[in-house]
Structures are given as structure tokens and as C-alpha cells.
Design an enzyme around this catalytic site. Structure first.
Site, short mmCIF file in Angstrom:
data_model
loop_
_atom_site.label_atom_id
_atom_site.label_comp_id
_atom_site.label_asym_id
_atom_site.label_seq_id
_atom_site.Cartn_x
_atom_site.Cartn_y
_atom_site.Cartn_z
N CYS C 87 0.98 -1.06 0.04
CA CYS C 87 -0.17 0.03 0.05
C CYS C 87 0.85 1.24 -0.07
O CYS C 87 0.29 2.40 -0.01
CB CYS C 87 -0.95 0.00 1.25
SG CYS C 87 -1.97 -1.46 1.32
N HIS C 336 -9.18 3.75 -1.22
CA HIS C 336 -7.80 3.32 -1.04
C HIS C 336 -7.50 2.46 -2.24
O HIS C 336 -7.57 1.21 -2.17
CB HIS C 336 -7.90 2.61 0.09
CG HIS C 336 -6.55 2.21 0.57
ND1 HIS C 336 -5.18 2.66 -0.05
CD2 HIS C 336 -6.19 0.96 1.37
CE1 HIS C 336 -4.06 1.88 0.70
NE2 HIS C 336 -4.52 0.99 1.07
#
Lengths: 136, 349, 388
Positions: C87, C336
Site C-alpha cells: 500500500c 484506497h
């Protein structure tokens, strides 16, 4: 997880076989072949853990990946083994509300997962509350 | 003389009451409980199977006595519910007790007597001097089709016996078998559940073979039932072992410690083995135990066992692992729906 | 080393973009950034692309080349590099681009991030994300990403006075900010009750403690600061770029409730910029779960350990608070798309420093920070940006 990848670590997963650095004495489970503290000056030897420990933190998994979906809800914990290292593992309890930080646990041999109905069965170590057996 | 070096049992904590099964199928619970002499049966956890039960039983055995696992030269697991049709449970057990790789291993199947067949094999290998120790296990997550009579008793559990010559806790003076081709109970390859001949499983199956082996054993040993402190018979229900004991001349007191079926159910390959373990849990030095298993198909193995002083000596710590009585206490009861889920009886996508 | 500036930004809307492909996403963000920098495109010397798992999400590896090709840079043979750090991939692509320009090796560079997550079933995307943790010793035993962060939350709540309501306030505040952000995936405010009534995912975390699965892309264009005004009236200076590592598995961390990699990267960034936490006007942090924002606020030095819940509850992290956190809506409300998140954070801070953030604008914002986390804290990147 693929078959060779599981097979390679079978004895480690079944028997809590980790490693120890002879230079600094630190023990590792999951096993490491390189001491992060002593690096190249450390010699790594096999070390077997007794399977007793304490819950450092835990959660109750309610939504799992497909491989674990039939087992929900289950307790997942970080356990500090009495010899020092911490490991992530499931804790098998009668009711998930039993789980708590500081709970004493011991290792047991259980099915971790399977590759569907026709694939390989992955066995390994889980933990249960370390309580004495009642009088028979 | 070969004998038992150490032993251990394992029983999952979950139980279902026979009343609950009868409720689902509309049967009369009291008739069934009265007829079988069984009140409840053990149920595996979602992540337990014959391999995990076999490993826990074996580890309990090795907890009672410090044995170098590298000295275990053979592992045999008897079961009719091996997790794989092809790939031995015994290899998983060997690895999980660190007995690999210098050992032989195989899975046995002889209905409910595969565990005692494993004991005989280990006795032979030890007696011939081929191995120092052999591990014989009987374990099952027993199968019974929904609503079939078997469903009321098919249970989960097992026991492990380490066979050797050095300082045994119990000597096995002798063993004999009685075997014929008798189709009283079977499961065809690829089928999920066994089928059986109903009442045909009684006289032509269980009673003929148990009595056949028992008579041979008594004859060979030159003993009579009164020479024994305890007796253990295969226990598919409580009625059969009681009746066969009576026919052979054993008393209810002799079979009492080993008759665990009322609270455990029938653990198939584990049944006689768990009964013997429960008897060893209470036995004293010098006690003599008569053991006869039964496996459909059909055959019986009979053993003449004598407990030694070693069972109370320092090298063997009987209380280091749970007794069968302790394993049976503190159960978690489930309803039929959870039982069906635990046993994988619900058809999933 | 020379100073580096952001001269253009572009970001797609975030959400479940059924009609948009992986290629479409990247191209849209890149085009927006070029337009913003008033560049036709021929000047681009290099591309750095943050992407976590195109192999799992769209069964496509080699996305550096794919993107160069579809951006029209293959004919000029512009170098294109994919950067992967779970991420944290976007921030590391940004950092690589900054290093390339600062070194003098390259002049005009694109740093981008892209993730197309909805082309596979949710269970596959969940499993792909779990690969950011230790597959052999965490994933193998049944650990999910929410499960690992839930174990952080359990540890934290056991040791510090964080209430379940305070944790919910993180999501409430981020949804409030997201409602003001035209690109956000979720644009409706929620209440503490919304969070507390949502279903448990991994105790104590509930559905509304978790960031969603999102498609999206973002891109920024970097140039040497000394040339920045050739392209824009409002260049934003990169004052610090910092990165730190920690153990891949949560169980091996020194302290489960501290992301040491955030602390280390934060310290390096403050030192490089010659600043302290008190100088930061706003910060975009990695709130993949509400507990992650609590840790970030503390580990970056905005308050002492154990105080972030109270800080949030008292509104100190809101748009009008002492230190506004996640003005974009954060990962929680803005969305996200894992590889794009780090670049989106930079876009948000640049908008704020330019005074272009509309109803989310922090008055007089001079200095902004981003913090982007890979896995449960095994990789962290921190950047500080300043108005020029």
C-alpha cells in the site's frame, strides 16, 4: 499456499521447530536463518519450543478469506512463547468471548486449511487455553 | 517379552446427546438409549480429523514417558476414516512426533479392529528384533449416514500404544486372531458412509468372531476368565460387550473400567484401544487384562496382558497426560445443526 | 542534490469504476497532471509508477511498459519503472522520482500510482491484499488485513485509554472531509452510531473502521525547483523525502501499538526539512483502518502515545483543528486504490498549499505532510511539501 511451499516447512509447523543464535542466545519462531542482531557473526542452530505461551493480543475474525470462511468466527492471536519469540496463530476456544489478553495457552495439532475438497490438507499448530484437565 | 511401553488417548471435547439425534429423525429417544446403552457420543471440532486425533494420542503417550522418537522404527495407524484415500496418516503422525525419517509406516484398515492389528504388527517387528519401538494407533472420526442406526453411535477419538521390549508397563503374553470373510458391514470405495447387515452384524459378525478369538486366546494362555482382573471388548454399543462378556464368563466388574461407550460412543478403530487405555488408567502392578477387538468383514484380535511394576515406577508418569475419564469430562454439547457442520454433513457449494 | 518541485497534479475520481479499465485509469490521471502542468508531454524524461498487485487484480505484470506504451512514450523509449511496496507503492514511486530529479540525472519526471481492484471478486482482492503481510506465518494461519490491524487495536485499547467511540470519531471526521472532496468514493457524512452499528469484521474493528476497495489513479509531475516557474505559478517544493522499514510480520515488532517505521521516517523527514511537528499545517496519513490514523498521529509526533483518541474526539484533527488530518477524507472516505494512495496524498497536500482545496481548504496552509504505510507497518514513507 502451494504444496512445495507447505511441505518445506512441515516439521517447523508441526513441531514448533525454530532456531537459536549461539552468539546472542536469541531464539526465533518462526525460524530465521540469519540473526538480525548478530548478522554474519551469529551461528544459527535448530531450537525446539515447548508450546506454552501467553496471548499478547488477539482478534475474532468474522470475515475471512475463502480458505477460512467455514471456520468463522475464530480467534486469531499473537502469542508470546515462554522462550521469548512471538507467533501468530489461532486459539481454539469453546466460545470466542473466552479469549483475553494474558491468557495462558498450549499448542495442539490441528488442521489449518485444505486446498478445497480434493486438494492437500494443511496441518499445523494452533493453541488452546492451558487449563488443567478436570478430575476424571 | 514384548509389551506396552507407554500409551495415550485423545477424545475431542464436543458431544451430542442421542436424544438430540432422535429428535431430528423422529425416533423414540428412550427406546434407542435403552437399546444401545449409549447416552451421548463425541464429535470432532471443525479442524479435527483422524490425523489430528492420532497425533494428539501419540503425543499424550510420549508425554507419559521420555522416549527418543528416533528410536521409534514403525508407525501404524488403523482407521476407517483416514483423511486421504491415498497418502498415509502414519507419515503425518511420524513427522508430528519427530520419529521420521528412519522408520516404516503404513495405514491400516480392518473396520473397527485396525488399531489392534497395528499392535500385532508392532509386536512382530519388535519380537523379531527389527525395531526397538513401534507405535500402534487406532483412531477414527467414525462415519454413519444421517438417520442410519450407526449415526447414534459413530464417534471421534483414538488411542496410541508404544510397543517395545524394554521395561514395559504391561507385558503382552500372547495374541491370537480369528478371521473369516463375513460381509456384515462395509463401505465401498468412493462412498461416503458405510452400510451394514442390520441384525446380521450380531451373531454371525460380532459374537462369532469375538467369542472365537477369546476362546482361542484362553486356550493358548491356559487361563480362564477368573484369572483376569479386567476385560475389554469391542464396544459398538454397551449391549454387545456386556452380553459377550457374560457368555464368556466375565463379570460386569471386570469390564467396567474399559466400557466407555455409554459416554463416548463407538470410535470404530479407536474403540477397543480407548477401552484398554481407560483400563490401564486405573490398573495396578500385577493386574491381568483380557482384550478382544472386533472388526467387521470380519475378525477379532485377542490379547493376554499383564500390568508390571513399571506402571507405578519413575520412568512412566501416568498422570502426565489426561486419563480417558478426564478426556470424557467437561464436554461441550452441540445441537444437531452444529454436529452436522462439524462432521461436514452439510452440502456446501 | 538540487531542490525538487511538484509542477502538476492529476487524480481520477475514486470508487467502483466498472466502465474504466486499468489503462483508462492511468491515462486519465496522467492527462490531468500534464494539463495541470501545461505540458504537451514530449518533455517527460522518465516515469515511476506505484502499483501493488496488477498481477492479481488484472492479471497483468510489466505495467511500467504498458503505461509507457499507452501514454505515448514508447515511441520515444522513455524509461518507465514500476515500484512495489504494497500500500506504500505510490509514495515510493514519488520518492524514486524525487531522487531522480534531485540527482540531476533526470529533469521532468512523472510519478504516478494506479490500482484497478474491482475486476476480481472481493475474496480475491482481499487475498491479494493479505500478501502485504507475511504469507507463510500470518496469512497461512488465517490472518486477514483487518484481523492484523484489529490485533493492533486490541493491544492499544488494552494499554491506553482509547474508547470505541473515539475510534469511531476517526471515521466520522474522515467521512465529513470526504463529503467535501469531489473525487471521494464516499461523499456522505456518517455518525458514531453508523460506525458502532456496522457489522464486526475483526473485533474490535467494524465495517466502518475499514477503508474500501477502490479503483483509481493519481499522477504528479516533478521538475527541478529552479525551473518550476517555467511550468506553473504555484510550484510546491519537496522539503523532505524519507522512508523506513520494519519487520514484515506484526508479531516481530518491538511494540505492536507503535509503527516504528513511521517514527523513523518521520524523524528523518523532520531533520531533512529542518522542521518540527509544530510547523506542519496539515497531514495526510494512512488510515487504512481507524486505528492506523490514531497510531500515525502519535508516531509522527503530533501528540504523545495514548492521546490521539482524545485529540480526535476534541476536534483537533478536523479541518478547523490544531492539526488537520486527512483533509481529503483519507483512505476511509476518499477511497484506497492501494498503489495510487501515496500519490493521491501528495495531490491533496499540493491542492491545499496552492489554496485550491475548495470547501476543504485549510486557511494559510504553508507546509503539508504525507505518511503512507505498506503492510502493517513494514514500509513507511513520509514526505514534507512546502509552498514556495
Amino acid at each position: 499456499m502451494s504444496v512445495p511451499r507447505f511441505w518445506r516447512k512441515i516439521s517447523k509447523r508441526y513441531n514448533l521447530e525454530g532456531t537459536r543464535c549461539t552468539q546472542c542466545g536469541r531464539t526465533f519462531y518462526p525460524p530465521r536463518t540469519f540473526c538480525p542482531d548478530c548478522r554474519r557473526s551469529g551461528e544459527i542452530v535448530p531450537f525446539r519450543f515447548q508450546g506454552k505461551g501467553e496471548v499478547v493480543t488477539f482478534t475474532v475474525i468474522r470475515t475471512a478469506s475463502d480458505a477460512f470462511a467455514r471456520q468463522t468466527p475464530f480467534v486469531l492471536a499473537i502469542i508470546r512463547l515462554d522462550e521469548g519469540p512471538r507467533v501468530t496463530a489461532q486459539v481454539v476456544v469453546e466460545n470466542v468471548s473466552e479469549a483475553h489478553i494474558g491468557m495462558r495457552v498450549r499448542s495442539v495439532f490441528r488442521r489449518i486449511g485444505t486446498e478445497g475438497d480434493s486438494g492437500v490438507i494443511y496441518y499445523g499448530t494452533k493453541f488452546v487455553p492451558d487449563v488443567p484437565y478436570p478430575e476424571g | 517379552m514384548t509389551g506396552i511401553i507407554t500409551y495415550g488417548a485423545y477424545i475431542p471435547r464436543y458431544r451430542i446427546r442421542l436424544e438430540e439425534i432422535a429428535r431430528v429423525w423422529g425416533d423414540n429417544a428412550q427406546d434407542i438409549i435403552g437399546g444401545l446403552g449409549v447416552r451421548e457420543k463425541s464429535v470432532p471440532d471443525l479442524d479435527e480429523d483422524t490425523a489430528t486425533i492420532a497425533v494428539e494420542a501419540a503425543r499424550n503417550a510420549l508425554t507419559r514417558r521420555e522416549i527418543d522418537p528416533g528410536e521409534i522404527g514403525a508407525v501404524y495407524v488403523g482407521s476407517e476414516s483416514h483423511p486421504y484415500a491415498v497418502k498415509p496418516t502414519a507419515c503425518t503422525v511420524g513427522e508430528a512426533i519427530r520419529a521420521t525419517p528412519a522408520m516404516t509406516a503404513a495405514d491400516y484398515e480392518f473396520a473397527c479392529k485396525a488399531g489392534t492389528a497395528a499392535i500385532q504388527t508392532c509386536m512382530g517387528l519388535v519380537g523379531a528384533g527389527m525395531i526397538r519401538y513401534g507405535l500402534a494407533i487406532g483412531a477414527d472420526v467414525a462415519q454413519g449416514a444421517p438417520s442410519d442406526a450407526l449415526e447414534y453411535t459413530a464417534a471421534a477419538g483414538g488411542a496410541a500404544f508404544l510397543i517395545g521390549r524394554d521395561d514395559p508397563i504391561a507385558r503382552i503374553h500372547g495374541t491370537v486372531s480369528f478371521t473369516t470373510d463375513t460381509p456384515d458391514f462395509w463401505r465401498r470405495e468412493g462412498q461416503n458412509y458405510p452400510r451394514h447387515g442390520g441384525r446380521f452384524t450380531g451373531d454371525p459378525g460380532y459374537f462369532k468372531h469375538v467369542q472365537g478369538a477369546a476362546h482361542l486366546m484362553l486356550e493358548q494362555a491356559g487361563t480362564s476368565p477368573g484369572d483376569y482382573d479386567y476385560a475389554v471388548f469391542h464396544q459398538p454399543n454397551a449391549k454387545f460387550p456386556r452380553r459377550v462378556a457374560e457368555h464368556l464368563g466375565f463379570t460386569p466388574e471386570q469390564i467396567r473400567p474399559g466400557l466407555v461407550v455409554p459416554e463416548l460412543g463407538n470410535t470404530y478403530s479407536g474403540a477397543t484401544m480407548v477401552g484398554l487405555a481407560a483400563t490401564l488408567d486405573v490398573a495396578k502392578p500385577g493386574d491381568r487384562i483380557f482384550v478382544t477387538s472386533f472388526g467387521s468383514g470380519a475378525g477379532s484380535d485377542s490379547f493376554d496382558v499383564e500390568v508390571t511394576d513399571a506402571i507405578e515406577a519413575g520412568a512412566f508418569r501416568r498422570d502426565a497426560a489426561p486419563t480417558v475419564r478426564q478426556l470424557l469430562s467437561n464436554p461441550i454439547y452441540v445441537d444437531y445443526a452444529h454436529y452436522a457442520k462439524h462432521k461436514g454433513k452439510i452440502v456446501m457449494q | 542534490m538540487r531542490d525538487v518541485a511538484v509542477i502538476g497534479i492529476g487524480c481520477t475520481t475514486f470508487g467502483e469504476k466498472w466502465g474504466t479499465s486499468f489503462r483508462d485509469l492511468f491515462l486519465e490521471a496522467g492527462t490531468l497532471a500534464l494539463e495541470d502542468a501545461q505540458l504537451p508531454g514530449e518533455q517527460i524524461d522518465a516515469l515511476y509508477v506505484g502499483n501493488m498487485s496488477a498481477g492479481r487484480f488484472v492479471e497483468q505484470e510489466h505495467v511500467g511498459a504498458l503505461i509507457a506504451d499507452y501514454s505515448g512514450m514508447a515511441s520515444r523509449h522513455v524509461p518507465s519503472t514500476r515500484v512495489e511496496s504494497a500500500c506504500c507503492s505510490g509514495s515510493l514511486a514519488f520518492r524514486q522520482a524525487v531522487i531522480a530529479v534531485a540527482s540531476g540525472l533526470e529533469e521532468i519526471v512523472v510519478a504516478a500510482g494506479v490500482e484497478k481492484m474491482t475486476d476480481v471478486e472481493t475474496s480475491i482482492s482481499v487475498d491479494a491484499l493479505a500478501a502485504a503481510a507475511d504469507r507463510e506465518w500470518e496469512g497461512f494461519v488465517g490472518a486477514t488485513f483487518p484481523g492484523l490491524y484489529a490485533m493492533i487495536a486490541s493491544d492499544y485499547m488494552h494499554r491506553y485509554a482509547l474508547t470505541r467511540e473515539q475510534l469511531a470519531e476517526v471515521a466520522v471526521k474522515n467521512h465529513r472531509n470526504g463529503a467535501l472532496n469531489p473525487i471521494a468514493q464516499f461523499r456522505s457524512p456518517i455518525t458514531v452510531e453508523t460506525v458502532l452499528r456496522s457489522s464486526l469484521v475483526a473485533d474490535p474493528l467494524r465495517l466502518f473502521d475499514c477503508s474500501p476497495i477502490t479503483d483509481g489513479a493519481a499522477a504528479v509531475i516533478l521538475a527541478p525547483l529552479e525551473r518550476a516557474r517555467e511550468f506553473t505559478d504555484a510550484p510546491v517544493k519537496v522539503m523532505a523525502t524519507a522512508q523506513a522499514s520494519d519487520t514484515i510480520a506484526l508479531h516481530d515488532r518491538r511494540d505492536i501499538s507503535t509503527l516504528d517505521a513511521t517514527v523513523a521516517a518521520g524523524r528523518r523527514a523532520y531533520e531533512m526539512a529542518g522542521l518540527t511537528p509544530g510547523s506542519i499545517d496539515l497531514v495526510e496519513v494512512h488510515d487504512c483502518f481507524t486505528i492506523a490514523e490514531i497510531l500515525a498521529i502519535e508516531d509522527l509526533g503530533f501528540c504523545v502515545k495514548g492521546e490521539a483518541g482524545r485529540l480526535t474526539e476534541e476536534g483537533e484533527t478536523a479541518l478547523d483543528g490544531r492539526i488537520p488530518v486527512n483533509t481529503s477524507g483519507g483512505l476511509k472516505a476518499c477511497g484506497h486504490p492501494v498503489g495510487a494512495t501515496g500519490i493521491k496524498q501528495v495531490c491533496e497536500v499540493v491542492q491545499q498549499l496552492r489554496g485550491d482545496a475548495g470547501r476543504r481548504q485549510i486557511d494559510g496552509a504553508e507546509i503539508g505532510m504525507t505518511q503512507n504505510v505498506g503492510g502493517t507497518g513494514a514500509s513507511v514513507a513520509v514526505h514534507i511539501l512546502g509552498r514556495t
